[in-house]
Design a protein around this motif. Structure first.
Motif, PDB file in Angstrom:
ATOM      1  N   GLU A 107     -16.400   1.092 -18.484  1.00 54.05           N
ATOM      2  CA  GLU A 107     -15.910  -0.272 -18.265  1.00 54.05           C
ATOM      3  C   GLU A 107     -15.304  -0.499 -16.883  1.00 54.05           C
ATOM      4  O   GLU A 107     -15.155  -1.641 -16.458  1.00 54.05           O
ATOM      5  CB  GLU A 107     -14.919  -0.697 -19.363  1.00 54.05           C
ATOM      6  CG  GLU A 107     -13.682   0.143 -19.468  1.00 54.05           C
ATOM      7  CD  GLU A 107     -13.826   1.323 -20.416  1.00 54.05           C
ATOM      8  OE1 GLU A 107     -12.795   1.931 -20.723  1.00 54.05           O
ATOM      9  OE2 GLU A 107     -14.946   1.659 -20.838  1.00 54.05           O
ATOM     10  N   VAL A 108     -14.956   0.550 -16.148  1.00 57.90           N
ATOM     11  CA  VAL A 108     -14.398   0.350 -14.807  1.00 57.90           C
ATOM     12  C   VAL A 108     -15.410   0.626 -13.695  1.00 57.90           C
ATOM     13  O   VAL A 108     -15.140   0.325 -12.531  1.00 57.90           O
ATOM     14  CB  VAL A 108     -13.118   1.194 -14.568  1.00 57.90           C
ATOM     15  CG1 VAL A 108     -12.031   0.814 -15.557  1.00 57.90           C
ATOM     16  CG2 VAL A 108     -13.407   2.666 -14.609  1.00 57.90           C
ATOM     17  N   ILE A 109     -16.570   1.147 -14.046  1.00 53.25           N
ATOM     18  CA  ILE A 109     -17.578   1.432 -13.023  1.00 53.25           C
ATOM     19  C   ILE A 109     -18.008   0.158 -12.282  1.00 53.25           C
ATOM     20  O   ILE A 109     -18.125   0.181 -11.056  1.00 53.25           O
ATOM     21  CB  ILE A 109     -18.773   2.207 -13.612  1.00 53.25           C
ATOM     22  CG1 ILE A 109     -18.304   3.616 -14.020  1.00 53.25           C
ATOM     23  CG2 ILE A 109     -19.932   2.277 -12.625  1.00 53.25           C
ATOM     24  CD1 ILE A 109     -19.343   4.446 -14.740  1.00 53.25           C
ATOM     25  N   PRO A 110     -18.200  -0.982 -12.958  1.00 55.09           N
ATOM     26  CA  PRO A 110     -18.555  -2.192 -12.196  1.00 55.09           C
ATOM     27  C   PRO A 110     -17.485  -2.582 -11.168  1.00 55.09           C
ATOM     28  O   PRO A 110     -17.824  -3.046 -10.079  1.00 55.09           O
ATOM     29  CB  PRO A 110     -18.697  -3.267 -13.281  1.00 55.09           C
ATOM     30  CG  PRO A 110     -19.036  -2.513 -14.513  1.00 55.09           C
ATOM     31  CD  PRO A 110     -18.272  -1.215 -14.405  1.00 55.09           C
ATOM     32  N   THR A 111     -16.225  -2.368 -11.495  1.00 51.19           N
ATOM     33  CA  THR A 111     -15.161  -2.681 -10.530  1.00 51.19           C
ATOM     34  C   THR A 111     -15.273  -1.778  -9.312  1.00 51.19           C
ATOM     35  O   THR A 111     -15.153  -2.227  -8.176  1.00 51.19           O
ATOM     36  CB  THR A 111     -13.775  -2.528 -11.186  1.00 51.19           C
ATOM     37  OG1 THR A 111     -13.697  -3.407 -12.312  1.00 51.19           O
ATOM     38  CG2 THR A 111     -12.656  -2.843 -10.209  1.00 51.19           C
ATOM     39  N   MET A 112     -15.523  -0.494  -9.528  1.00 51.70           N
ATOM     40  CA  MET A 112     -15.647   0.437  -8.402  1.00 51.70           C
ATOM     41  C   MET A 112     -16.897   0.118  -7.580  1.00 51.70           C
ATOM     42  O   MET A 112     -16.863   0.189  -6.352  1.00 51.70           O
ATOM     43  CB  MET A 112     -15.671   1.886  -8.888  1.00 51.70           C
ATOM     44  CG  MET A 112     -14.397   2.329  -9.580  1.00 51.70           C
ATOM     45  SD  MET A 112     -12.904   2.093  -8.587  1.00 51.70           S
ATOM     46  CE  MET A 112     -11.905   1.126  -9.709  1.00 51.70           C
ATOM     47  N   ALA A 113     -17.976  -0.269  -8.248  1.00 49.50           N
ATOM     48  CA  ALA A 113     -19.198  -0.661  -7.524  1.00 49.50           C
ATOM     49  C   ALA A 113     -18.926  -1.908  -6.683  1.00 49.50           C
ATOM     50  O   ALA A 113     -19.366  -1.999  -5.527  1.00 49.50           O
ATOM     51  CB  ALA A 113     -20.348  -0.901  -8.504  1.00 49.50           C
ATOM     52  N   GLY A 114     -18.186  -2.844  -7.227  1.00 49.41           N
ATOM     53  CA  GLY A 114     -17.820  -4.049  -6.482  1.00 49.41           C
ATOM     54  C   GLY A 114     -16.918  -3.727  -5.305  1.00 49.41           C
ATOM     55  O   GLY A 114     -17.070  -4.290  -4.211  1.00 49.41           O
ATOM     56  N   LEU A 115     -15.997  -2.820  -5.521  1.00 48.51           N
ATOM     57  CA  LEU A 115     -15.075  -2.388  -4.474  1.00 48.51           C
ATOM     58  C   LEU A 115     -15.842  -1.780  -3.296  1.00 48.51           C
ATOM     59  O   LEU A 115     -15.593  -2.106  -2.133  1.00 48.51           O
ATOM     60  CB  LEU A 115     -14.126  -1.354  -5.081  1.00 48.51           C
ATOM     61  CG  LEU A 115     -12.904  -0.926  -4.327  1.00 48.51           C
ATOM     62  CD1 LEU A 115     -11.818  -1.974  -4.472  1.00 48.51           C
ATOM     63  CD2 LEU A 115     -12.407   0.397  -4.891  1.00 48.51           C
ATOM     64  N   VAL A 116     -16.786  -0.906  -3.598  1.00 50.62           N
ATOM     65  CA  VAL A 116     -17.589  -0.249  -2.563  1.00 50.62           C
ATOM     66  C   VAL A 116     -18.522  -1.264  -1.899  1.00 50.62           C
ATOM     67  O   VAL A 116     -18.717  -1.227  -0.680  1.00 50.62           O
ATOM     68  CB  VAL A 116     -18.365   0.943  -3.168  1.00 50.62           C
ATOM     69  CG1 VAL A 116     -19.380   1.496  -2.208  1.00 50.62           C
ATOM     70  CG2 VAL A 116     -17.386   2.027  -3.584  1.00 50.62           C
ATOM     71  N   THR A 117     -19.066  -2.180  -2.671  1.00 46.62           N
ATOM     72  CA  THR A 117     -19.923  -3.219  -2.108  1.00 46.62           C
ATOM     73  C   THR A 117     -19.116  -4.087  -1.145  1.00 46.62           C
ATOM     74  O   THR A 117     -19.584  -4.390  -0.037  1.00 46.62           O
ATOM     75  CB  THR A 117     -20.549  -4.077  -3.225  1.00 46.62           C
ATOM     76  OG1 THR A 117     -21.343  -3.227  -4.056  1.00 46.62           O
ATOM     77  CG2 THR A 117     -21.412  -5.191  -2.657  1.00 46.62           C
ATOM     78  N   ALA A 118     -17.911  -4.469  -1.539  1.00 45.08           N
ATOM     79  CA  ALA A 118     -17.047  -5.260  -0.654  1.00 45.08           C
ATOM     80  C   ALA A 118     -16.809  -4.509   0.650  1.00 45.08           C
ATOM     81  O   ALA A 118     -16.943  -5.078   1.739  1.00 45.08           O
ATOM     82  CB  ALA A 118     -15.722  -5.580  -1.351  1.00 45.08           C
ATOM     83  N   ALA A 119     -16.472  -3.230   0.550  1.00 41.61           N
ATOM     84  CA  ALA A 119     -16.239  -2.432   1.751  1.00 41.61           C
ATOM     85  C   ALA A 119     -17.504  -2.327   2.596  1.00 41.61           C
ATOM     86  O   ALA A 119     -17.443  -2.395   3.826  1.00 41.61           O
ATOM     87  CB  ALA A 119     -15.732  -1.039   1.370  1.00 41.61           C
ATOM     88  N   GLY A 120     -18.654  -2.181   1.940  1.00 45.46           N
ATOM     89  CA  GLY A 120     -19.923  -2.102   2.653  1.00 45.46           C
ATOM     90  C   GLY A 120     -20.271  -3.389   3.382  1.00 45.46           C
ATOM     91  O   GLY A 120     -21.008  -3.381   4.362  1.00 45.46           O
ATOM     92  N   LEU A 121     -19.707  -4.494   2.907  1.00 53.62           N
ATOM     93  CA  LEU A 121     -19.926  -5.791   3.555  1.00 53.62           C
ATOM     94  C   LEU A 121     -18.852  -6.105   4.598  1.00 53.62           C
ATOM     95  O   LEU A 121     -18.834  -7.182   5.178  1.00 53.62           O
ATOM     96  CB  LEU A 121     -19.950  -6.906   2.497  1.00 53.62           C
ATOM     97  CG  LEU A 121     -21.122  -6.854   1.525  1.00 53.62           C
ATOM     98  CD1 LEU A 121     -20.935  -7.857   0.398  1.00 53.62           C
ATOM     99  CD2 LEU A 121     -22.435  -7.099   2.263  1.00 53.62           C
ATOM    100  N   GLY A 122     -17.939  -5.145   4.798  1.00 57.27           N
ATOM    101  CA  GLY A 122     -16.889  -5.328   5.796  1.00 57.27           C
ATOM    102  C   GLY A 122     -15.647  -6.021   5.281  1.00 57.27           C
ATOM    103  O   GLY A 122     -14.818  -6.481   6.072  1.00 57.27           O
TER     104      GLY A 122
END
Length: 178
Positions: A107-122
């Motif tokens: 249930e927390v993996i989508p949050t971590m994926a979003g977190l990394v995606t945000a960082a990847g987008l600057g």
């Protein structure tokens, strides 16, 4: 108009302590310790309690800063090869986290994926996450695992088991000199 998640608005946090925790995990894995050492875990818990709420929050911000710095490095490397960092890093991160159900509940993996995606987008990972409320206890281990997995990914790309730690240490040294 800058985003409210622009890194210039984000607290840096205690990157040194966050890096120490990630480096400790990396060294443990490379030393062949695949199971968490109960004594080590207790020392980390005691250390975290000694920081108090503000100190613990600073370490959390520091972990997000690490994630941002790791993703910035990965984005630069992928762009040099005309690759999309999100396409290549996020699926591997999610797959790795799915193999760690005790540390990373699904249930927390989508949050971590979003977190990394945000960082990847600057974008700042901690400001991105703050949009959705306070951090939960269930997100603490996955956050550490995210930083760890990104560091390990960088180390594999660089073919150097200490590269990610050294990269951050050098960046901190350069910042201190300025």
């Amino acid at each position: 108009m800058p985003s409210p998640c622009d890194p210039q608005y984000a607290p840096v946090g205690d990157v040194g302590v966050a890096l120490m925790m990630i480096d400790s995990r990396l060294k443990g894995i490379h030393d062949g310790r695949t199971e968490t050492d109960a004594e080590h875990e207790e020392l980390v818990r005691q250390f975290t309690r000694s920081l108090g709420p503000d100190g613990a929050h600073d370490v959390l911000d520091g972990a997000c800063t690490l994630i941002f710095m790791y993703m910035t490095w990965l984005r630069n490397v992928h762009e040099q090869h005309e690759k999309d960092v999100i396409e290549y890093v996020v699926p591997n991160l999610v797959a790795s986290m799915r193999m760690m159900p005790k540390s990373c509940p699904s249930e927390v993996i989508p949050t971590m994926a979003g977190l990394v995606t945000a960082a990847g987008l600057g974008l700042s990972p901690n400001l991105w996450r703050a949009q959705y409320g306070d951090w939960t206890d269930e997100e603490m281990n996955p956050l550490e695992a995210t930083a760890f997995l990104l560091a390990e990914h960088i180390n594999r790309i660089a073919d150097d088991p200490d590269f990610a730690t050294r990269m951050i240490t050098e960046a901190l040294s350069d910042a201190d000199e300025d």
